[in-house]
Scaffold this motif. Structure first.
Motif, mmCIF file in Angstrom:
data_model
loop_
_atom_site.group_PDB
_atom_site.id
_atom_site.type_symbol
_atom_site.label_atom_id
_atom_site.label_comp_id
_atom_site.label_asym_id
_atom_site.label_seq_id
_atom_site.Cartn_x
_atom_site.Cartn_y
_atom_site.Cartn_z
ATOM 1 N N LYS A 1 -64.566 -24.613 -35.737
ATOM 2 C CA LYS A 1 -63.746 -25.623 -35.075
ATOM 3 C C LYS A 1 -62.861 -26.365 -36.058
ATOM 4 O O LYS A 1 -61.713 -26.655 -35.796
ATOM 5 C CB LYS A 1 -64.630 -26.615 -34.319
ATOM 6 C CG LYS A 1 -65.070 -26.040 -32.990
ATOM 7 C CD LYS A 1 -66.067 -26.923 -32.302
ATOM 8 C CE LYS A 1 -66.537 -26.238 -31.027
ATOM 9 N NZ LYS A 1 -67.807 -26.755 -30.585
ATOM 10 N N ARG A 2 -63.425 -26.688 -37.203
ATOM 11 C CA ARG A 2 -62.669 -27.498 -38.155
ATOM 12 C C ARG A 2 -61.847 -26.616 -39.089
ATOM 13 O O ARG A 2 -60.722 -26.944 -39.442
ATOM 14 C CB ARG A 2 -63.626 -28.380 -38.958
ATOM 15 C CG ARG A 2 -63.042 -29.708 -39.383
ATOM 16 C CD ARG A 2 -64.147 -30.699 -39.704
ATOM 17 N NE ARG A 2 -65.042 -30.193 -40.722
ATOM 18 C CZ ARG A 2 -64.778 -30.240 -42.025
ATOM 19 N NH1 ARG A 2 -63.667 -30.781 -42.437
ATOM 20 N NH2 ARG A 2 -65.628 -29.768 -42.884
ATOM 21 N N ARG A 3 -62.419 -25.481 -39.498
ATOM 22 C CA ARG A 3 -61.773 -24.723 -40.563
ATOM 23 C C ARG A 3 -61.150 -23.426 -40.078
ATOM 24 O O ARG A 3 -60.390 -22.799 -40.815
ATOM 25 C CB ARG A 3 -62.796 -24.443 -41.664
ATOM 26 C CG ARG A 3 -63.458 -25.721 -42.173
ATOM 27 C CD ARG A 3 -64.554 -25.392 -43.159
ATOM 28 N NE ARG A 3 -64.016 -24.887 -44.406
ATOM 29 C CZ ARG A 3 -64.600 -23.951 -45.149
ATOM 30 N NH1 ARG A 3 -65.727 -23.407 -44.762
ATOM 31 N NH2 ARG A 3 -64.045 -23.562 -46.273
ATOM 32 N N GLY A 4 -61.498 -23.004 -38.872
ATOM 33 C CA GLY A 4 -61.001 -21.712 -38.434
ATOM 34 C C GLY A 4 -59.888 -21.775 -37.404
ATOM 35 O O GLY A 4 -59.000 -20.939 -37.399
ATOM 36 N N LEU A 5 -59.918 -22.797 -36.564
ATOM 37 C CA LEU A 5 -59.021 -22.800 -35.410
ATOM 38 C C LEU A 5 -58.014 -23.934 -35.448
ATOM 39 O O LEU A 5 -58.255 -24.975 -36.051
ATOM 40 C CB LEU A 5 -59.842 -22.950 -34.123
ATOM 41 C CG LEU A 5 -60.752 -21.789 -33.735
ATOM 42 C CD1 LEU A 5 -61.678 -22.213 -32.614
ATOM 43 C CD2 LEU A 5 -59.940 -20.580 -33.315
ATOM 44 N N LEU A 6 -56.875 -23.692 -34.773
ATOM 45 C CA LEU A 6 -55.984 -24.791 -34.422
ATOM 46 C C LEU A 6 -56.452 -25.217 -33.033
ATOM 47 O O LEU A 6 -56.073 -24.627 -32.030
ATOM 48 C CB LEU A 6 -54.535 -24.315 -34.374
ATOM 49 C CG LEU A 6 -54.031 -23.537 -35.597
ATOM 50 C CD1 LEU A 6 -52.593 -23.091 -35.387
ATOM 51 C CD2 LEU A 6 -54.134 -24.408 -36.853
ATOM 52 N N SER B 1 -51.133 -28.832 -37.032
ATOM 53 C CA SER B 1 -52.259 -28.722 -36.115
ATOM 54 C C SER B 1 -53.583 -28.749 -36.864
ATOM 55 O O SER B 1 -54.528 -29.417 -36.465
ATOM 56 C CB SER B 1 -52.119 -27.429 -35.326
ATOM 57 O OG SER B 1 -53.036 -27.375 -34.289
ATOM 58 N N SER B 2 -53.690 -28.005 -37.949
ATOM 59 C CA SER B 2 -54.863 -28.093 -38.813
ATOM 60 C C SER B 2 -54.516 -27.547 -40.183
ATOM 61 O O SER B 2 -54.311 -26.347 -40.353
ATOM 62 C CB SER B 2 -56.051 -27.305 -38.239
ATOM 63 O OG SER B 2 -57.046 -27.167 -39.236
ATOM 64 N N GLU C 1 -56.387 -27.410 -42.853
ATOM 65 C CA GLU C 1 -57.440 -26.606 -43.453
ATOM 66 C C GLU C 1 -57.471 -25.194 -42.859
ATOM 67 O O GLU C 1 -57.546 -24.203 -43.593
ATOM 68 C CB GLU C 1 -58.801 -27.285 -43.269
ATOM 69 C CG GLU C 1 -59.868 -26.597 -44.095
ATOM 70 C CD GLU C 1 -61.141 -27.417 -44.219
ATOM 71 O OE1 GLU C 1 -61.288 -28.386 -43.464
ATOM 72 O OE2 GLU C 1 -61.968 -27.059 -45.066
ATOM 73 N N ALA C 2 -57.399 -25.110 -41.520
ATOM 74 C CA ALA C 2 -57.421 -23.788 -40.886
ATOM 75 C C ALA C 2 -56.213 -22.963 -41.328
ATOM 76 O O ALA C 2 -56.322 -21.761 -41.563
ATOM 77 C CB ALA C 2 -57.460 -23.932 -39.368
ATOM 78 N N LEU D 1 -56.795 -21.779 -44.967
ATOM 79 C CA LEU D 1 -57.815 -20.727 -45.066
ATOM 80 C C LEU D 1 -57.357 -19.432 -44.414
ATOM 81 O O LEU D 1 -57.813 -18.359 -44.777
ATOM 82 C CB LEU D 1 -59.132 -21.205 -44.446
ATOM 83 C CG LEU D 1 -59.832 -22.312 -45.239
ATOM 84 C CD1 LEU D 1 -61.076 -22.786 -44.531
ATOM 85 C CD2 LEU D 1 -60.168 -21.834 -46.652
#
Lengths: 508, 356
Positions: A353-358, B197-198, B200-201, B204
């Motif tokens: 949720k935090r590191r893999g997805l937007l 949007s993120s 970190e994602a 990575l």
């Protein structure tokens, strides 16, 4: 995690079975537009009993927890606490009635002290906070959960397991009737799991009703008295754990059992390693790790939580730069500190949720993140990307009707498939998976394992870093065991039984 | 490409744009009803001319906000750029050289912000808040505390036109179209949204997040330098106090146009529309002979209403029929109600929603 379930269960329940339920959900139904989340589900928690709730992702467990905690309202059905019917509950009402929820993600205020976190929902004192009472009460509650911490210390720097016990300490005040624990062992090591179980046993003795949600069947047999199984929003099984076998439970959860991964060693050693580490150290987290991964093979790295498997994954993909040692990609030494170009190294990070997805974006946008990472034309052709999104959804078996759906609406297993799907069309030479199946259901796990094997079969070098011993034993051709940041042993995949791996990890 | 545009207009964007278009139409109709000749090309041209500087700044800020960044120094940097160009020209340099100097300074300032934010990981809000003061002071020092008149220079910007359309409007429209294409149709543009949007994602997954971040600062600062030139040309002098408050108006317009301050959302056209609403409000007040002091009141009111509409519709979407107390509107994360800085840890509220 290990060990056969003891044969006799009945002695567990301290309170008589005919005591009124501490918490009771009767004939609960809940539907969302286009989907029925729960249909006529009943469940009662007896004081001094641990009740397990099982079901694959999307079976309705989360919805049930939300209703039980007052976060959402059921369409029909009743909720009773200690025999008294409650209408239109808010979370605060439910809290006041003695129902506590320990969520999967940690609910800890990072900048406060241990004691303040324990007493977070009710700091003692009338108008002004009584700090003396805070520390005293917090210390008493910490003792209940067996946590030896100074209430005035900061929570920063503590382990996730300690945070979890702090949350438990918060939950066990005098009014606590029922405690709902959502996958409490998801991020704990084996020793920490055992400690948690001891705390749960203590709660049972104190007459608290516990609702325990987990994917791990062995945990259910270790800790639970009764079990409810949900499938597609319906209750398909309900009864005492003592009368069950693990096989029977799996059958109830999924209808049928599929439990094998086709494994064949196709490593192409003549091509030279796709990636190799030589004497790689990372601060005090990794110590002189050396290994090679060849095209066409799946290599597993396993060990307890904190043994360095996750750090190693980050080093493989270049997200962390080793403090010493070299990383060689297809014969070329890597010097850049940037995350490796995705065309050569694909990555599935832990904590999707935090590191893999937007999380605020659609399935399609998340699938196309891989495309955005590799070299390509400057202009984006949205039509082509859309078609590819459809293709990838199918290839990765993401269960949803359109790539335009928000990715947050998917179950954990499907979210994970989206992240994997991202890499399927890119011909990455190396794929690194960090905890690929944490917290997802068994059918999704099997699909993901099959995908990993297929990618290796197509000539990619696949690295699986996982604290799940069983998982690496099932999917990898070779398994490295890690302890305290070091590789302590290597074993061929077909010999990598869970027992063998644990023995190696413990240095036997 | 056309189908993509159609989808873009039909989807999220339509929900954001509709209230703005309605606001413009209602205001225009009312003003036209009270005083004739409000709805006329001459007046539209005047509104666009008035808002060209703010529009260009807001479009630059859109890149930043979509990428989860922010720059509070744009107003005073525009003024600094105006003073810089004016002092160059009065000092005997050619117009072309003066413009070049301004643009180069714009690029360098963007590189500087981008480098500091990516390398030293300073929160851009605080960093550029410092920049706001620094540029204000530099502008005052360089202009020796009073506007630097440029007399006949930059006449082609002030009164010139291209095919009958006034130069500042042409620049605004070119910037708008170019920015829309870059944000929607290029890999870089999509990387901007992914980053916002993120971070970190995105990192990575292998996206060049550092490069993207530096580039959005460079794009914004360069556009601000251009806006500063137009500002200077239009008032005929490099006024060191002319940029005050532009940064907040620009950010307000970007949010009005559908961006989220936590990143990942926002379009150039939305921001332009946001600025245009402000322009129509001001023009209406002038037409209706109402004291100009009211203009910020009306614009602020439009902003508050728009933010409420977005937040409520987000609540509806997220809840899908669930009951939730109204008080949570204010703790919800939604398009325009999101916190200024992307939160380091997910909040309890978000985690609850995500557990489904």
């Amino acid at each position: 995690m290990t060990g056969a379930p003891p044969a006799v269960r009945e002695d567990r329940a301290v309170h008589p079975v005919d005591a009124p339920p501490a918490f009771e959900l009767s004939n609960i139904s809940k539907s969302y537009p286009g989907a029925i989340a729960l249909s006529d589900v009943s469940l009662s928690l007896l004081p001094g009993q641990v009740h397990a709730l099982l079901g694959e992702n999307g079976a309705g467990k989360s919805t049930l927890i939300k209703i039980a905690s007052g976060a959402i309202q059921p369409d029909s059905g009743t909720v009773r606490v200690a025999g008294q019917e409650i209408r239109s509950l808010t979370r605060r009402d439910v809290q006041a009635l003695g129902v506590r929820v320990i969520y999967q993600e940690r609910q800890i205020a990072r900048d406060l002290t241990v004691g303040e976190n324990v007493m977070l929902d009710r700091l003692p004192g009338k108008n002004l906070v009584s700090w003396r009472a805070t520390w005293k009460e917090a210390a008493a509650r910490l003792a209940i959960v067996g946590l030896d911490l100074d209430p005035q210390a900061s929570v920063r720097g503590l382990s996730v397991a300690q945070w979890q016990l702090i949350e438990l300490a918060r939950a066990v005040d005098y009014g606590a009737r029922a405690i709902i624990m959502d996958e409490p062992t998801a991020s704990l090591s084996r020793a920490e799991v055992e400690r948690l179980f001891q705390v749960v046993d203590t709660l049972r003795e104190r007459g608290v009703a516990v609702l325990y949600i987990s994917h791990h069947l062995d945990e259910i047999f270790r800790i639970a008295d009764t079990v409810t199984v949900l499938r597609d929003g319906r209750r398909v099984f309900h009864g005492a754990v003592a009368s069950l076998t693990p096989e029977r439970l799996v059958e109830e959860m999924f209808g049928q059992v599929v439990h094998t991964v086709h494994r064949s060693d196709q490593a192409r050693r003549d091509e030279g390693p796709a990636i190799s580490l030589a004497d790689v150290s990372l601060g005090n987290r990794l110590h002189r790790v050396s290994c090679e991964v060849y095209p066409g093979e799946v290599v597993g790295f396993t060990g307890a939580t904190g043994s360095g498997t996750s750090d190693l994954a980050s080093v493989f993909v270049g997200a962390l730069r080793p403090t010493s040692g070299t990383v060689t990609l297809s014969g070329k030494k890597r010097v850049t500190s940037r995350r490796a170009a995705a065309s050569s190294v694909a990555f599935l990070p832990s904590d999707r949720k935090r590191r893999g997805l937007l999380l605020d974006k659609t399935i399609g946008e998340n699938l196309m993140l891989g495309r955005l990472a590799v070299k390509g034309s400057t202009i984006v052709r949205h039509g082509a990307l859309r078609r590819e999104s459809h293709e990838l959804m199918k290839a990765a078996n993401v269960k949803s009707d359109s790539p335009d759906r928000a990715v947050r609406t998917l179950s954990g297993g499907n979210q994970q498939k989206v992240i994997i799907g991202r890499w399927l069309n890119l011909k990455s030479r190396i794929l690194v998976f960090d905890e690929p199946t944490a917290g997802i259901d068994i059918p999704s796990k099997m699909e993901i394992y099959a995908t990993l094997r297929r990618l290796a079969g197509e000539g990619a070098a696949v690295v699986v870093c996982s604290t799940d011993f069983q998982e690496v034993g099932l999917v990898a051709d070779r398994v490295f065991v890690m302890r305290d940041g070091e590789l302590v042993g290597e074993v061929a995949g077909e010999l990598a039984t869970e027992h063998r791996l644990i023995a190696m990890e413990m240095g036997v | 490409m056309t189908s993509a545009i159609r989808r873009m207009v039909r989807g999220e964007s339509a929900k954001v744009f509709a209230p703005l278009v309605i606001a413009v139409v209602v205001l225009s109709a009312y003003t036209e009803f009270r005083e004739d000749n409000f709805v006329a090309w001459a007046n539209l041209e005047n509104i666009l001319l008035q808002t060209s500087v703010l529009g260009i700044i807001a479009i630059g800020q859109t890149f930043l906000i979509a990428a989860g960044q922010i720059d509070l120094s744009v107003g005073t940097f525009a003024a600094f750029s105006a003073v810089l160009a004016a002092t160059q020209v009065t000092g005997g340099r050619s117009e072309l050289l003066s413009i070049t100097v301004c643009l180069v300074v714009g690029v360098l300032v963007g590189l500087m912000w981008g480098a500091i934010v990516t390398k030293i990981k300073v929160p851009p809000f605080i960093l550029t808040l410092g920049g706001l003061s620094v540029f204000q002071s530099l502008a005052l020092v360089r202009a020796k505390n009073s506007p630097v008149p440029v007399r006949d220079s930059f006449e082609w910007i002030r009164t010139g036109d291209v095919l009958g359309v006034r130069t500042p409007i042409v620049v605004l429209l070119v910037v708008l179209i170019a920015a829309s294409i870059v944000l929607h149709f290029t890999r870089f543009g999509r990387q901007v949204y992914a980053l916002g949007s993120s971070e970190e994602a995105s990192y990575l997954a292998g996206l060049p997040t550092a490069r993207t971040k530096v580039l959005v600062y460079v794009i914004s600062s360069t556009l601000v330098a251009i806006a500063g030139l137009i500002l200077m040309a239009r008032i005929g002098s490099g006024d060191p106090r002319s940029g005050g408050g532009l940064e907040l108006k620009a950010i307000a317009a970007v949010v009005l146009g559908g961006a989220s301050l936590s990143g990942g959302r926002g379009t150039a056209f939305g921001s332009f529309l946001g600025v245009f609403v402000l322009g129509v409000v001001q023009a209406s007040l002038t037409f209706l002979d109402i004291n100009d002091s009211w203009s910020d009141f009306v614009f602020g009111g439009v902003l508050i209403v728009a933010v409420l509409i977005t937040a409520i519709s987000d609540l509806r979407r997220d809840n899908q029929g669930q009951r939730r107390p109204l008080s949570q509107i204010f703790s919800m994360r939604g398009a325009a109600t999101a916190p200024m800085m992307p939160a380091e840890e997910t909040t309890n509220q978000q985690q609850l929603e995500e557990q489904s």
